[in-house]
Write a protein that holds these residues in place. Sequence first.
Motif, short mmCIF file in Angstrom:
data_model
loop_
_atom_site.label_atom_id
_atom_site.label_comp_id
_atom_site.label_asym_id
_atom_site.label_seq_id
_atom_site.Cartn_x
_atom_site.Cartn_y
_atom_site.Cartn_z
N VAL A 207 0.84 -1.20 0.00
CA VAL A 207 0.00 0.00 0.00
C VAL A 207 0.87 1.25 0.00
O VAL A 207 0.57 2.24 -0.69
N ALA A 208 1.97 1.23 0.76
CA ALA A 208 2.89 2.37 0.79
C ALA A 208 3.55 2.58 -0.57
O ALA A 208 3.83 3.72 -0.96
N THR A 209 3.79 1.52 -1.32
CA THR A 209 4.36 1.66 -2.67
C THR A 209 3.40 2.43 -3.57
O THR A 209 3.80 3.35 -4.30
N VAL A 210 2.13 2.07 -3.51
CA VAL A 210 1.13 2.72 -4.37
C VAL A 210 0.90 4.16 -3.93
O VAL A 210 0.95 5.09 -4.74
N LEU A 211 0.65 4.36 -2.64
CA LEU A 211 0.33 5.70 -2.16
C LEU A 211 1.55 6.61 -2.18
O LEU A 211 1.43 7.82 -2.38
N GLY A 212 2.75 6.06 -1.97
CA GLY A 212 3.95 6.87 -2.10
C GLY A 212 4.08 7.42 -3.51
O GLY A 212 4.44 8.59 -3.71
N HIS A 213 3.79 6.58 -4.49
CA HIS A 213 3.84 7.02 -5.89
C HIS A 213 2.81 8.11 -6.15
O HIS A 213 3.13 9.14 -6.78
N GLU A 214 1.59 7.93 -5.68
CA GLU A 214 0.53 8.89 -5.96
C GLU A 214 0.76 10.20 -5.21
O GLU A 214 0.54 11.29 -5.77
N ILE A 215 1.20 10.14 -3.98
CA ILE A 215 1.48 11.37 -3.24
C ILE A 215 2.68 12.08 -3.84
O ILE A 215 2.76 13.32 -3.83
N ALA A 216 3.62 11.33 -4.40
CA ALA A 216 4.80 11.94 -5.04
C ALA A 216 4.39 12.82 -6.22
O ALA A 216 5.07 13.81 -6.52
N HIS A 217 3.31 12.46 -6.91
CA HIS A 217 2.82 13.33 -7.98
C HIS A 217 2.47 14.71 -7.42
O HIS A 217 2.69 15.74 -8.09
#
Length: 408
Positions: A207-217
Motif C-alpha cells: 500500500v505504501a508503494t502505491v500511495l507513495g507514488h501517488e502522493i509523489a505526484h
Amino acid sequence: MIAFRVGLRTASRATFRTTSNTTRSRPFSNTPLEQARRYRPFDSPPQYPRITAEAADGGAQQQKWSRIAPVYRAQYIWRNYRGVVMTFGAGGVVFYVYNLEKVPVTNRRRFNIFSPEAEKEVAGSSNEYKQQLEEYRGKILPPNHQKVKIVTRVVNRLLPTTGGLAGDDWEINVIDAPEIQNAFVMPGGKVFVFTGILAICQNEDGVATVLGHEIAHNVAHHVAERISGQIWAYAFAFGVSLFFDWSGGLSNQIAQLLLSLPNSRTQEEEADHIGLLMMAEACYDPRQAVAFWERMAKAEKVTQLEFLSTHPSTYNRIDHIKQWLPQALDRYNEKDCSITSQYAKDFTGALGRQIQEAPDEFAAEFNSVTSSLMQTIRPFYTNLAVTTARFMNILPSPADATSGRKAG
C-alpha cells in the motif's frame, strides 16, 4: 551565255526551296520558350529564379525556391514574415527560460507556469472533488472499515516525509471496486484508492508503494507541469499543420506522440523514484516495491506498447526501482527502520497472520476489544512495575524522594 543563265536560275531555285523547307520544319510554336510555357504546370514554381530587391537594384544574388512543399512554405514565411518569426521566437525562448524550475527531490529542470494554489484551483477544486464523490456514490467504504483504516495509517506515515509539499487538506476515500486496480490523489490531498489494487498490495508495504507514488505526484506538482506543457504541444501541432498542410487532428496526435506522452512517462518514473524514498523514510521496506510491481506484472491482462502509453512498462519500472534501491535503503537504515520493522514483524507473527486472514468485521471487533482491555489493565501493570522497581531498590520510595536521598 544562255547556259550560264539557266544554271544560275536553277541554283537560285534550289536555294529558295532549301530555305523554305527549313523555315517550315521549325515553326515559331516549337521554340524552347513556347514549349516551356505550354507544358509547365500552372501551380508549379516558375522555372526561372525570382529576383530580389537587391538584384533589381543591380545587387546581386537570386533566391532559389524549393520544389518541396514544406520547405517552400518555410521559405515563403521566412522571406515575408521574418520579423514576426524572430520576435515570437525570441519571446518564446525568454518565456520558457523564465518559467524553468527544479522538481523537488530529483532536481529535474522543467517548464511550469502554475503555482501550487493555481494547480489546486484548476484540478483539485471542491467542485472537482464533489464530482468524483458523485461518480463513486454508494461504493465508498465507511471510515471504520478495516481497509480504510489501513490506507489511513499508511497515508499518515507518509505525509511527514513530504515536507509540506503535497498539500494540507487530506481526505481518504476507499472505493469498493474489485475490478479496478488503480489509485490517485487529487491536487491538495484528496485520496482515492480502489479495492482492486489493495488485493495486489497484500500488505502495508505494498500500500505504501502505491500511495507513495501517488502522493509523489503532488510533491512534484506534475499536474501543473502537464497543463503547462500543453502550450508547447499546441504550438508544435500548429506548426505541423501550417508547414505540412495536415488536418488539426493528425497534427495533435503527432504532438501527443512526440511531446506529451514522453513527458508523462518521465513524470511516472519520477513519481516512482520520489515515492520509493518517501516509503523508505516512513520505515516501509523499499524492497517490497519490487515485489509489488512483480505482482502487478502478473496481474496485467494487456500489455501496451510503451511509446503509445502514458506510463512506462512494468518491467522498465522494476529495473529503475532496482537502480534506486541503494539510495532508498540508505535512507531506510538512517532512520533505524530495520530494528522497528523487525519488532513489528515479530509482533504480527502467527497472531498477526490470523487477524489478516480473518474477516474485516472480526478484525475490527478484535482491535476494539484489545484496545479496551489495554486501557483497563494499563494502571495495574504500571503500579506493578513501579512497585517491583522500588522493591529492587531501583527507584526511590516516596519518603526518599521527599527527603532528597538517592537510592542505592
